[in-house]
Structures are given as C-alpha cells and as structure tokens.
Design a protein around this motif. Structure first.
Motif, PDB file in Angstrom:
ATOM      1  N   SER A 297       0.728  -1.035  -0.145  1.00  0.00           N
ATOM      2  CA  SER A 297      -0.027  -0.071   0.044  1.00  0.00           C
ATOM      3  C   SER A 297       0.989   1.281  -0.035  1.00  0.00           C
ATOM      4  O   SER A 297       0.510   2.190  -0.652  1.00  0.00           O
ATOM      5  N   ALA A 298       2.017   1.462   0.717  1.00  0.00           N
ATOM      6  CA  ALA A 298       2.994   2.560   0.769  1.00  0.00           C
ATOM      7  C   ALA A 298       3.975   2.053   1.656  1.00  0.00           C
ATOM      8  O   ALA A 298       4.035   0.992   2.282  1.00  0.00           O
TER       9      ALA A 298
ATOM     10  N   VAL B  67       3.745   5.593  -9.340  1.00  0.00           N
ATOM     11  CA  VAL B  67       3.837   5.890  -8.015  1.00  0.00           C
ATOM     12  C   VAL B  67       3.721   7.531  -7.685  1.00  0.00           C
ATOM     13  O   VAL B  67       4.433   8.269  -8.466  1.00  0.00           O
TER      14      VAL B  67
ATOM     15  N   GLN C 112       5.220  10.999  -1.340  1.00  0.00           N
ATOM     16  CA  GLN C 112       4.926  12.167  -0.292  1.00  0.00           C
ATOM     17  C   GLN C 112       5.952  12.479   0.749  1.00  0.00           C
ATOM     18  O   GLN C 112       6.651  11.578   1.138  1.00  0.00           O
TER      19      GLN C 112
ATOM     20  N   VAL D 124       7.619   8.701   1.346  1.00  0.00           N
ATOM     21  CA  VAL D 124       6.720   7.420   1.281  1.00  0.00           C
ATOM     22  C   VAL D 124       6.287   7.147  -0.135  1.00  0.00           C
ATOM     23  O   VAL D 124       5.620   8.273  -0.749  1.00  0.00           O
TER      24      VAL D 124
ATOM     25  N   ARG E 261       3.397   5.902  -2.735  1.00  0.00           N
ATOM     26  CA  ARG E 261       2.258   5.065  -2.930  1.00  0.00           C
ATOM     27  C   ARG E 261       1.831   4.620  -4.249  1.00  0.00           C
ATOM     28  O   ARG E 261       2.457   5.442  -5.349  1.00  0.00           O
TER      29      ARG E 261
END
Length: 325
Positions: free
Chosen positions: A22-23, A53, A56, A62, A64
C-alpha cells in the motif's frame, strides 16, 4: 527493457510489491525486494516518471502506487493507433505484392493437386467455406465423388449459399443420378441440363475454381489431377463459359414456383417435360422415373393435347412460351 514492454522485470516486481504494501519507503522496498538502496531509489524514480507511484514528503519520502490504467492509458492508445496504421500498411503492401506477382508468376494463380482423395477433400473444404454461390459443370463419370456423396451441398444450401448446377445429359441418364439431383433441387439447388459439357468445373464465390486436368480417355493412367484457379483472367474465362452454358441449358423442374390456373401440370409431368426438353431419350426417362416407355408416351400425348400441338418440337416451344419450365 525489451521492445514493446511497458515495464521491465525489476520495475514490475517493485510495483507489485508496492501494491501489496500500500505504501513504503525506498528502504522498506529494498528490504522486501532484496534490492540495494541505490537500486530501490532508481526503480522508484522510474516508476514515478511513468506515473505509477506518487511520493509524499520531501525527506525520506513514502511511495504509494497509482492505478496503471490511468498511467498507461494514453500510451496504450497511441500503440493501438500505431498498430492499426501498421496493419493497413501491411495490407496495402500485401495487395500490391499479390497483384504484382500474379502478373509475373502463374504459380500464385494456379495450384495443381494430385489424387482423387485430395481432390475430394478440397471440394469439401471449398463448399464448407462458401458464403455466396457455387457453380458446377457436372459431367458423366465423376472423378472425385458421386452426386449422392456430396452432402456438403445441403449444409451450404441451408446457410443460404446459392447453387447452380449444369448436368450433362449422359449423367442424367445414369441410374440413380436423377434421384440425387432431385434431392438437391428440393433443398434449393437450381439445376439445368445440356447435351454435353466441355469440362468439369466447380467455382466457389467467383473467387476459386477447381478444374480437372486429365481428359476422360486418360483417367485410367495414373492419379487424377486438378488445377485450383484463383482470381485472374483464367477464372474470368471459366465464369463466362459457365454463364454462356447456363443461358442455353434447360431447367430441371420438380415443381412450379408459380401456378397458372390453366396449365394443369402436376410435378411428375413437369419433371418429365424438363427431361424431354433437355434431350433425354424416352427409355432413359422411363428408367429414371420408374415407369414404362408407354407411360412416358401417354403422358407426353396428354401434354401435347394440353399445349394444343401434335409434335414434340411444338410441345417444347409451347413449354417455353407458357413458362412451364
């Protein structure tokens, strides 16, 4: 990355792992994927550049995953358009090639096949693939198969394929052949008869013809052979030959499509009349219909009386004039 691939092996592995997580940070991905830190950083940058992707936070970001159909939709559309353009180009070049080759190389227009079994199978295959029309020149002593064996005709007729067959008189006189012809006519075949035919021909959808190469007096010498003829002037000549004989041939009718109130013909008389006009002798007519020659004469006398004539020539003329056939 191989040509045409959207992702290389390492990018696909990283994306799948990221979807499962998920991340994840680059260090987390490196640990799970068994990448080095620089390898993880590099593959994530490539995935980010391809829109797969998002990152962040600026420091130690990160990552995601993003939907692949959004990222690759435009790319796939462009490729599809490119492939369609390529197909059209290949099709145009292929057509140009065939047209050029057909002018120089007869091998691409005529294929020779040898053997009765091979000829029979090719006839079956062509009939099974027919979509519009099949034309036949049916001579006596068939090379590949008897009329009763040609069950592919019924399947084609049921699909809406038009059948036009011209029979040689000698074939009509062969015991059992008239029953086979009558069966075909009952399914929708259009049948006509002439005294003699010059060759045997089967033409499918006006694009492919089969014409045996061996003369009748040479059939006992070796295996029969035939030419498979594709589009070209030779096929055009065979089509013209068929149409010229079709205009001259006498229809074989088992029933009337339009009933005239004053004609008074039944189906048996109509068939007898079509055989007479086709030149079939009384003896052969009697044998084919399973009646005596005297019965043939009696029925002809009735037809002449119905037509108001006293000769067979006059009967044939009146049959044509009154559209009995």
């Amino acid at each position: 990355m191989q040509d045409g691939m959207l992702l290389d092996e390492r990018e696909e592995q990283a994306y799948r792992l990221l979807v499962g997580l998920s991340a994840a940070k680059a260090a987390d991905l490196a640990e799970v994927a068994k990448f080095t830190q620089p390898e993880a950083d590099e593959v994530l940058q490539r995935l980010q550049a391809k829109g797969l992707v998002t990152a962040q936070a600026a420091d130690d970001p990160v990552f995601r995953p993003l939907p692949p159909d959004v990222a690759f939709g435009t790319t796939l559309l462009r490729r599809q358009e490119s492939l369609e353009a390529a197909r059209k180009t290949v099709s145009a070049l292929s057509e140009e090639f065939r047209a050029s080759v057909s002018r120089r190389d007869a091998h691409h227009l005529v294929e020779v096949i040898v053997g009765a079994a091979t000829l029979r199978e090719r006839l079956r295959d062509l009939q099974n693939s027919a979509r519009e029309e099949i034309l036949w020149f049916c001579r006596a002593n068939p090379l590949a198969m008897q009329g009763a064996e040609n069950t592919e005709e019924y399947g084609a007729l049921s699909r809406g394929v038009r059948y036009r067959a011209i029979y040689e008189r000698a074939l009509i006189e062969t015991p059992g052949e008239l029953d086979s012809i009558a069966e075909g006519v009952s399914w929708g075949e259009e049948a006509r008869v002439v005294p003699t035919l010059p060759v045997r021909i089967a033409i499918v959808d006006r694009s492919t013809a089969i014409c045996p190469l061996v003369r009748d007096d040479e059939q006992s010498i070796g295996e029969p052979s035939a030419a498979i003829i594709s589009r070209g002037q030779l096929l055009d000549a065979l089509l013209a030959l068929f149409e010229s004989y079709w205009e001259l041939a006498t229809p074989v009718r088992l029933h009337s499509e339009e009933k005239h109130e004053d004609e008074g013909l039944d189906d048996a008389e109509r068939l007898l009349l079509s055989l007479l006009v086709g030149g079939v002798p009384d003896k052969s007519i009697a044998n084919q219909l399973g009646i005596s020659r005297r019965t043939v004469q009696r029925r002809l006398d009735r037809l002449m009386a119905l037509a108001g004539v006293d000769t067979r020539t006059g009967l044939a003329f009146q049959a044509a004039k009154r559209d009995w056939l």
